[in-house]
Write a protein that holds these residues in place. Sequence first.
Motif, short mmCIF file in Angstrom:
data_model
loop_
_atom_site.label_atom_id
_atom_site.label_comp_id
_atom_site.label_asym_id
_atom_site.label_seq_id
_atom_site.Cartn_x
_atom_site.Cartn_y
_atom_site.Cartn_z
N ASP A 174 47.10 38.49 12.59
CA ASP A 174 47.77 38.46 13.90
C ASP A 174 47.12 37.49 14.89
O ASP A 174 45.98 37.68 15.30
CB ASP A 174 47.76 39.84 14.56
CG ASP A 174 48.46 40.90 13.74
OD1 ASP A 174 48.42 40.82 12.50
OD2 ASP A 174 49.04 41.82 14.33
N GLU A 233 53.21 38.34 15.49
CA GLU A 233 53.88 39.37 16.31
C GLU A 233 53.29 39.53 17.70
O GLU A 233 53.92 40.10 18.57
CB GLU A 233 53.88 40.73 15.58
CG GLU A 233 52.51 41.37 15.54
CD GLU A 233 52.54 42.89 15.59
OE1 GLU A 233 53.63 43.48 15.61
OE2 GLU A 233 51.45 43.48 15.62
N ASN A 234 52.06 39.02 17.90
CA ASN A 234 51.42 39.14 19.22
C ASN A 234 51.14 37.77 19.84
O ASN A 234 50.27 37.65 20.70
CB ASN A 234 50.09 39.90 19.12
CG ASN A 234 50.24 41.28 18.53
OD1 ASN A 234 49.74 41.56 17.45
ND2 ASN A 234 50.96 42.14 19.21
N HIS A 268 52.51 45.65 7.25
CA HIS A 268 52.06 45.85 8.63
C HIS A 268 51.98 47.36 8.88
O HIS A 268 52.99 48.01 9.13
CB HIS A 268 53.08 45.18 9.55
CG HIS A 268 52.58 44.94 10.92
ND1 HIS A 268 51.75 43.89 11.23
CD2 HIS A 268 52.76 45.63 12.08
CE1 HIS A 268 51.47 43.92 12.52
NE2 HIS A 268 52.06 44.97 13.05
N HIS A 317 48.11 44.47 11.24
CA HIS A 317 48.38 45.42 12.34
C HIS A 317 47.12 46.00 12.98
O HIS A 317 47.08 46.17 14.18
CB HIS A 317 49.30 46.58 11.92
CG HIS A 317 49.56 47.56 13.03
ND1 HIS A 317 50.24 47.23 14.18
CD2 HIS A 317 49.22 48.88 13.17
CE1 HIS A 317 50.31 48.31 14.96
NE2 HIS A 317 49.69 49.31 14.38
N HIS A 370 44.18 44.59 13.16
CA HIS A 370 43.45 43.49 13.79
C HIS A 370 41.96 43.46 13.46
O HIS A 370 41.23 42.66 14.05
CB HIS A 370 43.60 43.52 15.32
CG HIS A 370 44.98 43.17 15.82
ND1 HIS A 370 45.19 42.62 17.06
CD2 HIS A 370 46.19 43.27 15.25
CE1 HIS A 370 46.49 42.43 17.24
NE2 HIS A 370 47.11 42.83 16.15
FE LIG Z 1 49.32 42.89 16.01
#
Ligand SMILES: [Fe+2]
Length: 258
Positions: A8, A39-40, A151, A176, A178
Amino acid sequence: MLILFIGDVVGAPGCECLRRILPAYKKMKNIDFCIVNGENSAPGNGILPQSADHLFASGADLITTGNHALRRHEIYPVLDGHLPIIRPLNFHREAPGRGWDIVEKRGMRLAVINLMGSLYMDYSENPFDAIEKALQEINKEGIRHILVDFHAEATAEKRAMGFWLDGKVSAVVGTHTHVQTADAQILPNKTAYITDAGMTGVIHSVLGVSIRNSTDRIRTGLPIRFEQCEGDCRLEGVLIETDNKTGKAVNIERVSLT
Ligand SMILES: [Fe+2]
Ligand SMILES: [Fe+2]
Protein backbone atom coordinates in the motif's frame (compact mmCIF):
# COMPACT_ATOMS: atom_id res chain seq x y z
CA MET A 1 9.36 -13.92 -14.91
CA LEU A 2 10.30 -11.34 -12.32
CA ILE A 3 7.36 -9.65 -10.58
CA LEU A 4 7.72 -6.81 -8.11
CA PHE A 5 4.73 -6.31 -5.83
CA ILE A 6 4.63 -3.10 -3.80
CA GLY A 7 2.60 -2.76 -0.58
CA ASP A 8 0.00 0.00 0.00
CA VAL A 9 1.35 3.37 -1.14
CA VAL A 10 0.09 5.83 1.48
CA GLY A 11 -0.64 9.47 0.61
CA ALA A 12 1.57 12.06 -1.03
CA PRO A 13 4.74 11.01 0.88
CA GLY A 14 4.24 7.39 -0.26
CA CYS A 15 3.67 8.52 -3.85
CA GLU A 16 6.83 10.66 -3.78
CA CYS A 17 8.83 7.78 -2.29
CA LEU A 18 7.63 5.46 -5.07
CA ARG A 19 8.63 7.98 -7.74
CA ARG A 20 12.07 8.44 -6.17
CA ILE A 21 12.93 4.74 -5.84
CA LEU A 22 10.92 2.61 -8.28
CA PRO A 23 12.13 3.61 -11.77
CA ALA A 24 15.82 2.96 -11.01
CA TYR A 25 15.10 -0.22 -9.01
CA LYS A 26 12.96 -1.66 -11.82
CA LYS A 27 15.76 -1.04 -14.28
CA MET A 28 18.50 -2.39 -12.02
CA LYS A 29 16.62 -5.67 -11.31
CA ASN A 30 15.25 -6.01 -14.84
CA ILE A 31 11.71 -6.45 -13.55
CA ASP A 32 9.08 -7.72 -15.97
CA PHE A 33 5.92 -6.62 -14.15
CA CYS A 34 5.35 -4.21 -11.30
CA ILE A 35 2.07 -4.41 -9.37
CA VAL A 36 1.27 -1.68 -6.85
CA ASN A 37 -1.45 -1.52 -4.21
CA GLY A 38 -2.83 2.01 -4.44
CA GLU A 39 -5.93 1.98 -2.23
CA ASN A 40 -4.48 4.70 0.03
CA SER A 41 -2.61 6.72 -2.58
CA ALA A 42 -4.92 9.76 -2.58
CA PRO A 43 -4.38 12.52 -0.02
CA GLY A 44 -6.75 11.69 2.83
CA ASN A 45 -7.87 8.25 1.77
CA GLY A 46 -8.80 6.03 -1.16
CA ILE A 47 -7.54 6.44 -4.71
CA LEU A 48 -8.12 9.32 -7.14
CA PRO A 49 -7.51 9.50 -10.91
CA GLN A 50 -4.51 11.79 -10.21
CA SER A 51 -2.91 9.42 -7.69
CA ALA A 52 -3.49 6.46 -10.03
CA ASP A 53 -1.79 8.44 -12.84
CA HIS A 54 1.13 9.07 -10.52
CA LEU A 55 1.51 5.34 -9.74
CA PHE A 56 1.44 4.46 -13.46
CA ALA A 57 3.94 7.22 -14.29
CA SER A 58 6.23 5.87 -11.54
CA GLY A 59 6.27 2.39 -13.09
CA ALA A 60 3.17 0.45 -12.00
CA ASP A 61 1.90 -1.92 -14.69
CA LEU A 62 -1.28 -2.65 -12.75
CA ILE A 63 -2.84 -1.16 -9.60
CA THR A 64 -4.68 -3.23 -7.01
CA THR A 65 -6.82 -1.76 -4.23
CA GLY A 66 -8.81 -2.96 -1.23
CA ASN A 67 -11.47 -1.87 1.24
CA HIS A 68 -10.81 1.82 0.44
CA ALA A 69 -11.18 1.34 -3.35
CA LEU A 70 -14.55 3.07 -3.62
CA ARG A 71 -14.05 5.83 -1.08
CA ARG A 72 -13.61 8.56 -3.73
CA HIS A 73 -16.35 8.78 -6.37
CA GLU A 74 -14.01 10.40 -8.89
CA ILE A 75 -12.32 7.02 -9.43
CA TYR A 76 -15.52 5.16 -10.46
CA PRO A 77 -15.34 5.98 -14.20
CA VAL A 78 -11.66 5.00 -14.17
CA LEU A 79 -12.48 1.63 -12.55
CA ASP A 80 -15.11 1.08 -15.26
CA GLY A 81 -12.66 2.08 -18.02
CA HIS A 82 -9.73 0.36 -19.69
CA LEU A 83 -6.86 1.25 -17.36
CA PRO A 84 -5.44 -1.73 -15.42
CA ILE A 85 -6.84 -0.81 -11.99
CA ILE A 86 -8.78 -3.46 -10.15
CA ARG A 87 -10.87 -3.60 -6.97
CA PRO A 88 -11.66 -6.62 -4.80
CA LEU A 89 -13.36 -9.34 -6.82
CA ASN A 90 -15.77 -10.16 -4.01
CA PHE A 91 -17.31 -6.68 -3.72
CA HIS A 92 -21.03 -6.62 -4.47
CA ARG A 93 -21.83 -7.21 -8.16
CA GLU A 94 -23.21 -3.67 -8.44
CA ALA A 95 -19.85 -2.11 -7.48
CA PRO A 96 -17.98 -0.30 -10.26
CA GLY A 97 -14.90 -1.89 -11.78
CA ARG A 98 -13.64 -5.46 -11.99
CA GLY A 99 -11.76 -7.86 -9.75
CA TRP A 100 -9.09 -9.19 -12.08
CA ASP A 101 -7.20 -8.19 -15.17
CA ILE A 102 -4.38 -9.32 -17.43
CA VAL A 103 -1.18 -7.40 -18.13
CA GLU A 104 0.85 -8.24 -21.19
CA LYS A 105 4.42 -7.34 -22.11
CA ARG A 106 7.02 -8.76 -24.50
CA GLY A 107 4.82 -11.81 -25.17
CA MET A 108 4.39 -12.56 -21.45
CA ARG A 109 1.02 -12.49 -19.71
CA LEU A 110 0.28 -12.09 -16.02
CA ALA A 111 -3.21 -12.27 -14.53
CA VAL A 112 -3.75 -10.34 -11.30
CA ILE A 113 -6.69 -10.94 -8.97
CA ASN A 114 -7.65 -8.61 -6.12
CA LEU A 115 -9.55 -10.28 -3.30
CA MET A 116 -10.74 -9.05 0.09
CA GLY A 117 -10.84 -10.96 3.36
CA SER A 118 -14.04 -11.54 5.28
CA LEU A 119 -12.78 -11.50 8.89
CA TYR A 120 -12.89 -8.11 10.69
CA MET A 121 -13.63 -6.41 7.34
CA ASP A 122 -16.75 -4.88 5.75
CA TYR A 123 -19.17 -7.30 4.11
CA SER A 124 -18.02 -9.11 0.97
CA GLU A 125 -18.78 -12.40 -0.72
CA ASN A 126 -16.82 -15.32 0.71
CA PRO A 127 -13.35 -14.93 -0.87
CA PHE A 128 -12.65 -18.68 -1.06
CA ASP A 129 -15.77 -19.20 -3.19
CA ALA A 130 -15.46 -15.96 -5.16
CA ILE A 131 -12.01 -16.75 -6.55
CA GLU A 132 -12.98 -20.11 -8.07
CA LYS A 133 -14.89 -18.61 -11.02
CA ALA A 134 -12.12 -16.11 -11.78
CA LEU A 135 -9.54 -18.90 -11.78
CA GLN A 136 -11.65 -20.95 -14.20
CA GLU A 137 -11.88 -18.00 -16.60
CA ILE A 138 -8.15 -17.26 -16.36
CA ASN A 139 -7.26 -20.93 -16.87
CA LYS A 140 -9.49 -20.96 -19.97
CA GLU A 141 -7.30 -18.17 -21.39
CA GLY A 142 -4.28 -20.45 -20.93
CA ILE A 143 -2.51 -18.02 -18.58
CA ARG A 144 -0.03 -19.70 -16.23
CA HIS A 145 1.19 -16.69 -14.26
CA ILE A 146 -1.38 -15.56 -11.71
CA LEU A 147 -0.84 -13.23 -8.76
CA VAL A 148 -3.43 -12.71 -6.02
CA ASP A 149 -3.43 -9.59 -3.81
CA PHE A 150 -5.37 -10.80 -0.76
CA HIS A 151 -6.40 -7.66 1.10
CA ALA A 152 -7.28 -8.91 4.55
CA GLU A 153 -6.91 -8.23 8.27
CA ALA A 154 -6.64 -11.65 9.90
CA THR A 155 -3.33 -13.47 9.65
CA ALA A 156 -5.06 -16.86 9.88
CA GLU A 157 -7.41 -16.08 6.98
CA LYS A 158 -4.45 -14.94 4.88
CA ARG A 159 -2.41 -18.08 5.55
CA ALA A 160 -5.47 -20.26 4.94
CA MET A 161 -5.95 -18.54 1.57
CA GLY A 162 -2.27 -19.10 0.74
CA PHE A 163 -2.64 -22.86 1.26
CA TRP A 164 -6.05 -22.92 -0.48
CA LEU A 165 -4.46 -21.45 -3.59
CA ASP A 166 -1.13 -23.30 -3.31
CA GLY A 167 -0.40 -24.86 -6.70
CA LYS A 168 -3.29 -22.99 -8.35
CA VAL A 169 -1.58 -19.60 -8.66
CA SER A 170 1.99 -18.25 -8.83
CA ALA A 171 1.75 -15.98 -5.80
CA VAL A 172 -0.54 -14.95 -2.94
CA VAL A 173 0.52 -11.60 -1.50
CA GLY A 174 -1.23 -10.16 1.54
CA THR A 175 -1.97 -6.45 1.95
CA HIS A 176 -4.04 -4.15 4.20
CA THR A 177 -2.22 -4.34 7.56
CA HIS A 178 0.65 -2.16 6.23
CA VAL A 179 3.24 -4.00 8.36
CA GLN A 180 5.58 -6.27 6.43
CA THR A 181 5.63 -9.79 7.82
CA ALA A 182 8.73 -12.01 7.98
CA ASP A 183 7.12 -15.11 6.43
CA ALA A 184 7.91 -14.77 2.71
CA GLN A 185 8.06 -18.39 1.56
CA ILE A 186 7.42 -20.87 -1.22
CA LEU A 187 4.52 -23.14 -0.25
CA PRO A 188 4.76 -26.93 -0.91
CA ASN A 189 3.08 -26.74 -4.35
CA LYS A 190 5.26 -23.84 -5.53
CA THR A 191 3.13 -20.80 -4.80
CA ALA A 192 5.01 -17.77 -3.44
CA TYR A 193 3.43 -16.39 -0.29
CA ILE A 194 3.70 -13.56 2.24
CA THR A 195 1.12 -12.58 4.87
CA ASP A 196 1.69 -8.86 4.29
CA ALA A 197 3.90 -7.08 1.77
CA GLY A 198 4.09 -3.95 3.95
CA MET A 199 3.61 -0.31 3.08
CA THR A 200 5.20 2.49 1.10
CA GLY A 201 5.04 5.60 3.22
CA VAL A 202 6.36 7.44 6.26
CA ILE A 203 8.48 5.19 8.51
CA HIS A 204 7.69 6.83 11.85
CA SER A 205 3.92 6.66 11.53
CA VAL A 206 0.94 4.49 12.45
CA LEU A 207 0.32 2.63 9.17
CA GLY A 208 1.25 5.77 7.21
CA VAL A 209 -0.87 8.11 9.32
CA SER A 210 0.53 10.82 11.65
CA ILE A 211 1.38 9.39 15.08
CA ARG A 212 -0.39 12.21 16.94
CA ASN A 213 -3.63 12.05 14.92
CA SER A 214 -3.78 8.27 15.03
CA THR A 215 -2.97 8.01 18.73
CA ASP A 216 -5.58 10.66 19.58
CA ARG A 217 -8.25 8.84 17.57
CA ILE A 218 -7.47 5.47 19.13
CA ARG A 219 -7.16 6.95 22.63
CA THR A 220 -10.36 9.05 22.56
CA GLY A 221 -12.58 7.36 19.97
CA LEU A 222 -13.33 10.85 18.59
CA PRO A 223 -13.52 11.41 14.78
CA ILE A 224 -10.18 13.23 14.53
CA ARG A 225 -9.22 14.45 11.06
CA PHE A 226 -5.93 13.09 9.75
CA GLU A 227 -3.44 15.71 8.56
CA GLN A 228 -0.75 14.76 6.09
CA CYS A 229 1.98 12.69 7.71
CA GLU A 230 5.57 13.81 7.19
CA GLY A 231 9.02 12.27 7.52
CA ASP A 232 11.42 9.84 5.87
CA CYS A 233 9.78 7.13 3.80
CA ARG A 234 10.38 3.49 2.94
CA LEU A 235 9.21 1.39 0.00
CA GLU A 236 8.19 -2.15 0.92
CA GLY A 237 7.09 -5.14 -1.10
CA VAL A 238 8.20 -8.49 -2.44
CA LEU A 239 10.17 -9.64 -5.44
CA ILE A 240 8.84 -12.88 -6.93
CA GLU A 241 10.56 -15.03 -9.50
CA THR A 242 8.56 -17.61 -11.43
CA ASP A 243 9.38 -20.30 -13.97
CA ASN A 244 8.60 -18.82 -17.39
CA LYS A 245 7.06 -22.03 -18.70
CA THR A 246 5.03 -23.32 -15.77
CA GLY A 247 4.25 -20.12 -13.82
CA LYS A 248 5.35 -21.88 -10.61
CA ALA A 249 7.21 -19.75 -8.07
CA VAL A 250 10.96 -20.20 -7.84
CA ASN A 251 11.81 -17.51 -5.27
CA ILE A 252 10.29 -14.76 -3.14
CA GLU A 253 12.20 -12.17 -1.19
CA ARG A 254 11.17 -9.17 0.88
CA VAL A 255 12.02 -5.74 -0.43
CA SER A 256 12.55 -2.76 1.88
CA LEU A 257 14.16 0.32 0.35
CA THR A 258 14.82 3.84 1.61
FE1 LIG B 1 -4.19 0.23 2.98
FE1 LIG C 1 -7.04 -1.69 3.36
